[in-house]
Design a protein around this motif. Structure first.
Motif, mmCIF file in Angstrom:
data_model
loop_
_atom_site.group_PDB
_atom_site.id
_atom_site.type_symbol
_atom_site.label_atom_id
_atom_site.label_comp_id
_atom_site.label_asym_id
_atom_site.label_seq_id
_atom_site.Cartn_x
_atom_site.Cartn_y
_atom_site.Cartn_z
ATOM 1 N N ALA A 132 0.827 -1.199 0.000
ATOM 2 C CA ALA A 132 0.000 0.000 0.000
ATOM 3 C C ALA A 132 0.866 1.256 0.000
ATOM 4 O O ALA A 132 0.482 2.292 -0.554
ATOM 5 C CB ALA A 132 -0.910 0.003 1.227
ATOM 6 N N ALA A 133 2.048 1.135 0.587
ATOM 7 C CA ALA A 133 2.892 2.310 0.731
ATOM 8 C C ALA A 133 3.599 2.681 -0.580
ATOM 9 O O ALA A 133 4.222 3.741 -0.677
ATOM 10 C CB ALA A 133 3.918 2.066 1.840
ATOM 11 N N LYS A 134 3.501 1.815 -1.599
ATOM 12 C CA LYS A 134 4.258 2.065 -2.839
ATOM 13 C C LYS A 134 3.783 3.301 -3.579
ATOM 14 O O LYS A 134 4.563 4.171 -3.923
ATOM 15 C CB LYS A 134 4.145 0.846 -3.764
ATOM 16 N N ASN A 135 2.511 3.373 -3.870
ATOM 17 C CA ASN A 135 1.985 4.564 -4.530
ATOM 18 C C ASN A 135 0.501 4.716 -4.230
ATOM 19 O O ASN A 135 -0.105 3.828 -3.624
ATOM 20 C CB ASN A 135 2.225 4.505 -6.051
ATOM 21 N N GLN A 136 -0.052 5.832 -4.704
ATOM 22 C CA GLN A 136 -1.424 6.137 -4.316
ATOM 23 C C GLN A 136 -2.428 5.127 -4.881
ATOM 24 O O GLN A 136 -3.374 4.738 -4.195
ATOM 25 C CB GLN A 136 -1.785 7.532 -4.827
ATOM 26 N N GLN A 137 -2.176 4.694 -6.125
ATOM 27 C CA GLN A 137 -3.107 3.746 -6.737
ATOM 28 C C GLN A 137 -3.120 2.444 -5.945
ATOM 29 O O GLN A 137 -4.171 1.879 -5.668
ATOM 30 C CB GLN A 137 -2.702 3.481 -8.187
ATOM 31 N N ASN A 138 -1.931 1.985 -5.586
ATOM 32 C CA ASN A 138 -1.837 0.768 -4.797
ATOM 33 C C ASN A 138 -2.555 0.917 -3.460
ATOM 34 O O ASN A 138 -3.260 0.012 -3.023
ATOM 35 C CB ASN A 138 -0.367 0.428 -4.539
ATOM 36 N N ALA A 139 -2.369 2.063 -2.831
ATOM 37 C CA ALA A 139 -2.994 2.296 -1.529
ATOM 38 C C ALA A 139 -4.508 2.161 -1.652
ATOM 39 O O ALA A 139 -5.155 1.513 -0.818
ATOM 40 C CB ALA A 139 -2.627 3.677 -1.009
ATOM 41 N N LEU A 140 -5.062 2.744 -2.718
ATOM 42 C CA LEU A 140 -6.506 2.697 -2.935
ATOM 43 C C LEU A 140 -6.959 1.255 -3.180
ATOM 44 O O LEU A 140 -7.952 0.789 -2.615
ATOM 45 C CB LEU A 140 -6.848 3.581 -4.142
ATOM 46 N N LEU A 141 -6.182 0.541 -4.016
ATOM 47 C CA LEU A 141 -6.543 -0.842 -4.335
ATOM 48 C C LEU A 141 -6.488 -1.729 -3.088
ATOM 49 O O LEU A 141 -7.352 -2.583 -2.890
ATOM 50 C CB LEU A 141 -5.607 -1.393 -5.419
ATOM 51 N N VAL A 142 -5.476 -1.505 -2.264
ATOM 52 C CA VAL A 142 -5.364 -2.297 -1.028
ATOM 53 C C VAL A 142 -6.588 -2.050 -0.151
ATOM 54 O O VAL A 142 -7.136 -2.966 0.458
ATOM 55 C CB VAL A 142 -4.060 -1.958 -0.273
ATOM 56 N N GLU A 143 -7.031 -0.791 -0.134
ATOM 57 C CA GLU A 143 -8.210 -0.445 0.655
ATOM 58 C C GLU A 143 -9.436 -1.220 0.169
ATOM 59 O O GLU A 143 -10.161 -1.834 0.957
ATOM 60 C CB GLU A 143 -8.451 1.065 0.525
ATOM 61 N N TYR A 144 -9.676 -1.225 -1.153
ATOM 62 C CA TYR A 144 -10.828 -1.946 -1.718
ATOM 63 C C TYR A 144 -10.686 -3.443 -1.498
ATOM 64 O O TYR A 144 -11.640 -4.142 -1.168
ATOM 65 C CB TYR A 144 -10.963 -1.662 -3.221
ATOM 66 N N TYR A 145 -9.463 -3.907 -1.708
ATOM 67 C CA TYR A 145 -9.167 -5.331 -1.552
ATOM 68 C C TYR A 145 -9.489 -5.770 -0.120
ATOM 69 O O TYR A 145 -10.167 -6.786 0.103
ATOM 70 C CB TYR A 145 -7.688 -5.543 -1.884
ATOM 71 N N GLY A 146 -9.045 -4.965 0.838
ATOM 72 C CA GLY A 146 -9.305 -5.279 2.242
ATOM 73 C C GLY A 146 -10.798 -5.266 2.546
ATOM 74 O O GLY A 146 -11.314 -6.159 3.224
ATOM 75 N N ALA A 147 -11.481 -4.260 1.992
ATOM 76 C CA ALA A 147 -12.920 -4.152 2.247
ATOM 77 C C ALA A 147 -13.644 -5.374 1.698
ATOM 78 O O ALA A 147 -14.529 -5.944 2.356
ATOM 79 C CB ALA A 147 -13.469 -2.881 1.621
#
Lengths: 244, 245
Positions: A132-147
């Motif tokens: 998630a810490a790599k870039n903003q897109q990843n951070a967003l995807l990790v958030e959706y993935y977790g949800a």
């Protein structure tokens, strides 16, 4: 503190699974053993050390995390079905195994896989923190993935919750009502995990507490049922037990 | 409310001045460990006093009357009402009575007559007794007088249990003989409560066929309901064992 909670949960879940082996051999309610074994594996995968070790074997691209999510889905699916059947909650069974339940499972699984594929997942990291810490897109995807990963267990728990609440107020034996109460606490805690994104970073430990407490409640609640069942068995059928 | 150990010791000293705890336990059939524990905790159960009284040939009701919370038990007893007497006849005995009234020669065969009534308490003694003396507001009054929540009181009645203190409070609130509740709860016998011998049989004989049949019918209906509920609960429990055991 969190480490201790994690390992306690792992041991409790592992012990519960082991205690089911006699019944596994007797071919009695085998799905409970499989569900608990899966759950134990899931807890193992959620702990830093074991996660890194296992993910390294799987290529170090966090496939272990995706695996973890599906293991949880499987464990909770079988466990909840058993629980709903045990407490005579046909509506709960319908919600999990019926069309709505399957649709929810399919949809959520798709979102999960799509998010995972779109992410740059290189670099093993429990909880995908570094991903998630790599870039903003990843951070967003990790958030959706977790949800998505939390959504299916939450759905299943909400499906069995009414049945548990009914059982608490029913005239069942005290031990069974107590286990229904524990299962109800677990079924409330897991949907609460959907609110995790709203938890301020400083209170991140709350996530762990809610997650592992929920699992502990489920495991202890089920164990109580076996204790009660063992007692009732001794009381009602003393002879067959002594013949062996 | 159990009796204070101090008052109990004083009473015991009056009853059996030289007896040790072990002697008292042996004579009364109260387990020695139970008695010792009750003394240590400072709370002695009413049943202990009843057991000891019987061992030393004292009327248990009078003995309880020497303790503060039960002071009015010492007064001359009010005789039980007809309804109370009938409430303490077991359902099976009511049915026996119906059968022997309709077919005097049936059942026992060679004219041995109807079997005697079994001694109280029976399986639904407590609830039947309270129903027999209830004017509609009784439970409410008992609950106000004792501070015991109505649902806890009801739970005791359903379980066919009644704490001695509640039994006496119920009698007080209904204005009936104070020891009747103790009979229904099984703490003392009908003779110990001062019920005349044969009073229940006489009460039963005084009922018309219609009254008797209606009463037995009500009992059976209530029993059937309880049994059905128990069977339902049992089935539910078994479903849990089957799926999760």
């Amino acid at each position: 503190m969190i480490e201790m909670l994690q390992w306690t949960t792992l041991i409790a879940s592992g012990a519960a699974a082991l205690s089911r082996i006699p019944n596994l051999v007797r071919r009695k309610n085998r799905s409970i053993f499989y569900a608990l074994a899966l759950l134990t594996l899931a807890i193992l995968l959620s702990i830093d050390g074991p996660y890194l070790a296992i993910d390294a074997l799987l290529g170090g691209a966090n496939v272990a995390n995706l695996l973890l999510r599906f293991i949880i889905f499987g464990a909770i699916f079988f466990l909840a079905l058993r629980i709903a059947a045990g407490f005579g909650d046909s509506r709960g069974i319908q919600l999990i195994r019926g069309r709505t339940g399957m649709l929810a499972l399919g949809l959520i699984s798709t979102v999960l896989v799509v998010c995972f594929v779109l992410m740059d997942t290189s670099g093993s990291s429990a909880g995908l923190v570094h991903v998630a810490a790599k870039n903003q897109q990843n951070a967003l995807l990790v958030e959706y993935y977790g949800a998505a990963g939390r959504a299916y267990p939450a759905y299943v728990c909400l499906a069995i919750l009414p049945g548990m609440l009914r059982a608490i107020r029913s005239p069942l034996p005290a031990l069974l009502r107590m286990s229904a109460a524990l299962l109800a606490v677990g079924s409330i805690a897991i949907p609460l995990s959907l609110l995790f994104p709203l938890v301020p970073p400083g209170l991140g430990f709350l996530r762990f507490i809610v997650n592992y407490t929920a699992i502990l409640c489920f495991v202890v609640g089920l164990a109580l049922i076996w204790v009660a069942s063992g007692r009732a068995g001794r009381k009602h059928r003393p002879l067959p037990a002594e013949r062996h | 409310m159990p009796l204070p150990a101090k008052a109990f010791q004083r009473w015991l000293h009056g009853v059996a001045p030289d007896a040790s705890v072990a002697d008292v336990a042996r004579a009364s059939g109260v387990k020695r460990t139970t008695l010792a524990q009750q003394l240590v905790r400072g709370k002695v159960a009413e049943a202990t006093v009843v057991g000891i009284s019987r061992a030393f040939n004292i009327n248990p009701v009078a003995a309880l009357g020497s303790f503060e919370p039960y002071r009015d038990l010492g007064k001359p007893p009010i005789p039980p009402t007809l309804q109370e007497l009938v409430s303490q006849i077991a359902t099976a005995d009511l049915l026996h009575a119906i059968i022997s009234r309709t077919e005097p020669d049936a059942g026992t065969g060679k004219g041995t007559g109807p079997p005697g009534l079994s001694a109280p308490p029976h399986a639904t003694s407590v609830k039947n007794w309270v129903d027999a003396i209830d004017d509609g507001e009784l439970r409410h009054r008992v609950s106000t007088a004792t501070g015991v929540a109505p649902q806890n009181y009801s739970a005791q009645l359903t379980a066919n249990r009644l704490a001695p203190e509640l039994a006496v409070a119920t009698s007080r609130a209904a204005g009936v003989g104070l020891a009747s509740g103790l009979v229904a709860a099984g703490l003392v016998t009908e003779a110990e409560a001062g019920w005349p011998p044969g009073a229940r049989q006489a009460a039963l004989d005084s009922m018309t066929d219609g009254e008797l049949t209606v009463l037995a019918g009500e009992r059976l209906q209530a029993l059937g309901k309880t049994l059905r509920r128990q069977e339902h609960d049992q089935r539910q429990t078994e479903t849990i064992w089957e799926n999760l055991g």
